[in-house]
Design an enzyme around this catalytic site. Structure first.
Site, PDB file in Angstrom:
ATOM      1  N   CYS A 155       0.841  -1.184   0.000  1.00  0.00           N
ATOM      2  CA  CYS A 155       0.000   0.000   0.000  1.00  0.00           C
ATOM      3  C   CYS A 155       0.883   1.243   0.000  1.00  0.00           C
ATOM      4  CB  CYS A 155      -0.894  -0.010   1.234  1.00  0.00           C
ATOM      5  SG  CYS A 155      -1.877   1.488   1.406  1.00  0.00           S
ATOM      6  N   CYS A 211       0.288   3.337   3.444  1.00  0.00           N
ATOM      7  CA  CYS A 211       0.771   2.967   4.776  1.00  0.00           C
ATOM      8  C   CYS A 211       1.808   1.857   4.758  1.00  0.00           C
ATOM      9  CB  CYS A 211      -0.413   2.584   5.665  1.00  0.00           C
ATOM     10  SG  CYS A 211      -1.140   1.009   5.230  1.00  0.00           S
ATOM     11  N   CYS A 237      -6.412  -2.594   1.292  1.00  0.00           N
ATOM     12  CA  CYS A 237      -5.344  -2.568   2.283  1.00  0.00           C
ATOM     13  C   CYS A 237      -5.919  -2.853   3.660  1.00  0.00           C
ATOM     14  CB  CYS A 237      -4.668  -1.199   2.280  1.00  0.00           C
ATOM     15  SG  CYS A 237      -3.510  -0.999   3.652  1.00  0.00           S
ATOM     16  N   CYS A 250      -4.978   0.453   6.227  1.00  0.00           N
ATOM     17  CA  CYS A 250      -5.566   1.791   6.272  1.00  0.00           C
ATOM     18  C   CYS A 250      -6.890   1.902   5.525  1.00  0.00           C
ATOM     19  CB  CYS A 250      -4.577   2.812   5.705  1.00  0.00           C
ATOM     20  SG  CYS A 250      -4.372   2.681   3.910  1.00  0.00           S
ATOM     21  N   ASP A 280      20.419  -2.904 -19.260  1.00  0.00           N
ATOM     22  CA  ASP A 280      20.297  -3.924 -18.228  1.00  0.00           C
ATOM     23  C   ASP A 280      19.130  -4.837 -18.588  1.00  0.00           C
ATOM     24  OD1 ASP A 280      19.793  -5.435 -16.004  1.00  0.00           O
ATOM     25  OD2 ASP A 280      20.033  -3.795 -14.584  1.00  0.00           O
TER      26      ASP A 280
HETATM   27 ZN   LIG Z   1      -2.733   1.102   3.551  1.00  0.00          ZN
END
Ligand SMILES: [Zn+2]
Length: 445
Positions: free
Chosen positions: A211, A214, A233, A236, A359
């Site tokens: 997330c 958070c 999430c 939060c 790369d």
């Molecule tokens: Zn969150």
């Protein structure tokens, strides 16, 4: 228009006529010349667009989405300025407008559909002042191109906030795009897929699995590929936003079809990712107030741009050419190839020129083990980094034929293959491989 602007247009048109034979590079030159003579040329010309200016950004699907949107608007009878060739940095965008302008400095356009490289939005957004920005997705691109995805997100956030009246049209299934849209505080229209449609759970990396608000690991009610799906999430409460344009009853196969706003859209292309490209273009047109009554009609005539599931035929062999330039794109490519259950030969061409990113460690993030199936008759590795590609396959116990020369590889598989050949290429390999296929196709006719 001032004489300086006119001079810029005349010079660019003259250069464009000469350079157009050079393809994409030539178009870019025309834009560069125009900007050199009149740095405000883009602002002046885009200011003449009568209705709305759309910009398409995002890691994958930009060119297809932008061309779909352009075709959808044209199908409604509108005149559109568009950088079809995918020249998506400042010079290419300026060229699209300059080459469309008359010698009197006037542009006859209702809309502009402009694909913009994310890092170039710094130079493109201020003069263009788009009304809508479509954000297709944010995946990890070639590692060393512009660094981490966070840098791209920061640039986009800054540039989005600098345009006064702009509405975002965002893939709600992508937690990174949805988060970015929320952060900017701009009005936002979302699109996505309302139901689980892909059966197997891939082992792909999910770039946005944490997330952004958070840092907690995101949970998924279901997911489609990469980090796209119905996420939330537990930390939060951040979650997939309500979808303004949600696709239902998605059917995949040789065709793609789904229902949005009680309309059944049908397209003749393969590849689940095209559901998102179609949805993005549809959501953009509808957001701008168009009814899009001719959308299906447009889809019947629409051909994806060069090298996107492009078909060739040589004698008894059908060949599909497809571009993949990063892990998300490659995994989707593999999924599209495996949708075809017929016996097939595969050629993978990997280069490491500047535009590809030097790369190529991203190859290790691609699920090549999905090629361990009976329907695969042979895999040939080719291009500058064919040795690395061979090693990557060896790691998952998949034998491959090494042939550094692309043309030889193609001719060999036409000769000894099963008649169903897929050629998967990364960016700089696309144009040369396409030219080879055109040439061979011409010989057999
Ligand atoms: Zn969150």
């Amino acid at each position: 228009m001032k004489i300086r602007g006119l001079l810029a247009i005349w010079a660019a048109k003259a250069a464009g006529a000469v350079c157009r034979r050079m393809g994409r590079q030539g178009v870019t030159w025309a834009g560069k010349i125009a900007l050199k003579i009149d740095p405000s040329i883009l602002e002046e010309l885009s200011g003449q667009v009568r209705k709305k200016i759309f910009v398409v950004c995002g890691t994958n699907g930009k060119t297809t989405t932008n061309n779909l949107l352009c075709a959808a608007l044209e199908a409604e009878g509108a005149k559109v300025v568009c950088n079809h060739t995918g020249s998506n940095m400042l010079n290419g965008v300026a060229a699209a407008f300059v080459l469309e302008a008359g010698l009197n400095g006037k542009i006859d356009a209702d809309y502009a559909c402009i694909e913009a490289d994310e890092a170039s939005t710094r130079y493109i957004f201020p003069p263009l002042q788009p009304d809508y920005m479509i954000l297709t997705n944010l995946f990890r691109d070639q590692l060393d191109r512009y660094g981490e995805i966070d840098i791209t997100m920061n640039i986009l956030k800054e540039m989005i906030q600098k345009v006064d009246k702009m509405t975002l049209i965002v893939n709600g299934d992508d937690a990174l795009s949805a988060f970015l849209a929320q952060e900017t505080g701009k009005p936002c229209v979302t699109y996505g897929i309302l139901e689980k449609t892909v059966k197997e759970e891939g082992t792909e990396i999910r770039e946005g699995r944490f997330c952004k608000k958070c840092g907690t690991k995101l949970e998924y009610r279901f997911y489609h590929y990469s980090q796209l799906g119905d996420y939330y999430c537990p930390g939060c409460g951040f979650e997939r936003p309500h979808l303004d344009y949600g696709a239902e009853a998605v059917k995949l196969g040789d065709q793609i079809s789904f229902t949005v706003e009680d309309r059944r859209l049908v397209a003749d292309y393969k590849g689940f990712y095209n559901v998102y490209n179609l949805l993005a273009a549809y959501a953009a047109g509808r957001s701008a107030g168009l009814k899009l009554e001719h959308f299906n009609e447009m889809l019947r005539k629409f051909h994806p741009e060069n090298g996107r599931m492009e078909q060739f035929r040589m004698g008894q062999t059908g060949i599909t050419l497809n571009l993949a330039k990063n892990p998300a794109g490659f995994n989707q490519n593999i999924a599209a190839v495996m949708q075809d259950t017929n016996p097939k030969d595969i050629i993978i061409v990997i280069n490491d020129n500047a535009q590809d990113g030097r790369d190529i460690s991203w190859l290790w993030d691609v699920d090549f083990d999905r090629f361990q199936e009976e329907s695969i008759h042979s895999i040939t590795v080719s291009g500058i980094r064919c040795q690395d590609m061979r090693l990557r396959l060896k790691y998952v116990d998949i034998p491959s034929i090494l042939e550094a020369d692309v043309e030889t590889a193609i001719r060999d598989r036409i000769r000894d293959g099963v008649g169903n050949l897929y050629v998967l290429v990364n960016y700089t390999a696309l144009f040369s491989t396409r030219n080879i296929l055109k040439k061979i196709e011409g010989e057999k006719k």
